[in-house]
Structure formats: structure tokens, C-alpha cells
Motif scaffolding. Sequence first.
Motif, mmCIF file in Angstrom:
data_model
loop_
_atom_site.group_PDB
_atom_site.id
_atom_site.type_symbol
_atom_site.label_atom_id
_atom_site.label_comp_id
_atom_site.label_asym_id
_atom_site.label_seq_id
_atom_site.Cartn_x
_atom_site.Cartn_y
_atom_site.Cartn_z
ATOM 1 N N ILE A 121 92.280 61.703 82.952
ATOM 2 C CA ILE A 121 91.016 61.155 82.459
ATOM 3 C C ILE A 121 90.127 62.321 82.021
ATOM 4 O O ILE A 121 89.800 63.197 82.813
ATOM 5 N N PRO A 122 89.741 62.325 80.743
ATOM 6 C CA PRO A 122 88.959 63.469 80.243
ATOM 7 C C PRO A 122 87.530 63.506 80.792
ATOM 8 O O PRO A 122 86.961 62.470 81.152
ATOM 9 N N GLU A 123 86.969 64.685 80.828
ATOM 10 C CA GLU A 123 85.575 64.869 81.237
ATOM 11 C C GLU A 123 84.676 64.031 80.320
ATOM 12 O O GLU A 123 84.899 63.962 79.111
ATOM 13 N N GLY A 124 83.668 63.395 80.920
ATOM 14 C CA GLY A 124 82.739 62.571 80.157
ATOM 15 C C GLY A 124 83.235 61.156 79.928
ATOM 16 O O GLY A 124 82.578 60.363 79.254
ATOM 17 N N ARG A 134 85.907 59.664 88.256
ATOM 18 C CA ARG A 134 86.001 59.011 86.948
ATOM 19 C C ARG A 134 86.660 57.638 87.020
ATOM 20 O O ARG A 134 86.893 57.009 85.992
ATOM 21 N N VAL A 135 86.968 57.160 88.215
ATOM 22 C CA VAL A 135 87.550 55.827 88.395
ATOM 23 C C VAL A 135 86.516 54.957 89.106
ATOM 24 O O VAL A 135 86.057 55.290 90.199
ATOM 25 N N VAL A 136 86.142 53.852 88.443
ATOM 26 C CA VAL A 136 85.098 52.970 88.963
ATOM 27 C C VAL A 136 85.591 51.526 88.978
ATOM 28 O O VAL A 136 86.693 51.230 88.516
ATOM 29 N N SER A 137 84.759 50.628 89.458
ATOM 30 C CA SER A 137 85.139 49.216 89.529
ATOM 31 C C SER A 137 85.184 48.578 88.138
ATOM 32 O O SER A 137 84.728 49.157 87.154
ATOM 33 N N LEU A 172 79.401 61.899 87.731
ATOM 34 C CA LEU A 172 79.414 61.165 86.461
ATOM 35 C C LEU A 172 78.228 61.592 85.594
ATOM 36 O O LEU A 172 78.374 61.836 84.391
ATOM 37 N N GLU A 173 77.061 61.701 86.213
ATOM 38 C CA GLU A 173 75.857 62.107 85.477
ATOM 39 C C GLU A 173 75.980 63.544 84.973
ATOM 40 O O GLU A 173 75.542 63.854 83.863
ATOM 41 N N ALA A 174 76.604 64.406 85.753
ATOM 42 C CA ALA A 174 76.796 65.791 85.328
ATOM 43 C C ALA A 174 77.715 65.886 84.108
ATOM 44 O O ALA A 174 77.651 66.859 83.353
ATOM 45 N N GLU A 175 78.526 64.858 83.899
ATOM 46 C CA GLU A 175 79.427 64.815 82.741
ATOM 47 C C GLU A 175 78.808 64.048 81.569
ATOM 48 O O GLU A 175 79.487 63.749 80.601
ATOM 49 N N HIS A 186 81.994 55.606 76.814
ATOM 50 C CA HIS A 186 82.580 56.520 77.801
ATOM 51 C C HIS A 186 83.897 56.024 78.387
ATOM 52 O O HIS A 186 84.516 56.728 79.176
ATOM 53 N N PHE A 187 84.328 54.833 77.993
ATOM 54 C CA PHE A 187 85.529 54.253 78.594
ATOM 55 C C PHE A 187 86.800 54.940 78.096
ATOM 56 O O PHE A 187 86.982 55.139 76.902
#
Length: 128
Positions: free
Chosen positions: A23-26, A64-67, A88-91, A107-108
Motif C-alpha cells: 500500500i503506497p504512502e498517502g 493504511r488499513v481501515v474499516s 494517516l494525517e502525516a501522509e 486516497h483509496f
Amino acid sequence: MPKPKSIAATRIRAEVIRLVSLIPEGKFTTYGSIAVHMNVAALHVASVMSRLTKEESVALPWHRVVSADARVSPKMEASLAMTQRQRLEAEGMRVDAQGYIQDSDAHFHVVGLRRNIRWSDPGSGGDP
């Protein structure tokens, strides 16, 4: 961490870790998106993620993995949820007060199409 109980569990765990590492940054993806790609239940993915070793947690972009609703899981321990939110915010992602990622479509990260795989077959590498 206890050893996985089956060949299938070992293979599923390894694939979840591999996919999360890609999973890429951001970007973010969901437990369900990984699960659909792998042809397993989202609970399998969540189970692997909740049992990462300390070393894996440091090396993997687990945050980077969320619901499914593009939200930091409300079931997660508060300090861990805060860490996820901050990362997540830092990205560059905006996360609202309820934990939802704003502008989530931008961002998906699409993991990929559903794979035709039988995890209990050691010779199975994916699609025929």
C-alpha cells in the motif's frame, strides 16, 4: 505469537502481510478490499492485522488499513487509533473527529480483482 494452526492460515497470513506492505504512502485500503482480493473473509484479514508481531508492526504500514467505511476502527484501543490517525494525517490524509478519512476516493488504494485461490492447497498460487 502462537504458530498458525494450518497451512492455509500460514499462507493467508503471509499474503495479508505482503499486500499491506504494497500500500503506497498517502493511500489506504480496507480489510474488506484485501479480503475480496484474497477470496477470504474480512475477519481473516482483521485477525492477521490484530496479531502482528512488534517487528511486523514497525516494518509494515498497518495504519493504511481501515474499516469498510474508510474509518479508523472504533473498536481499536484508543492509543492505537490515535497512532493510526496521526500516521494517516502525516501522509496527507484528513481524518475527521469520528475517524473517517475525508476525500477517501482520492486516497483509496485498489488491491486488485478477486483471485481464484484455494488457501488450503499448497500448490495453489492463485488464478489458474
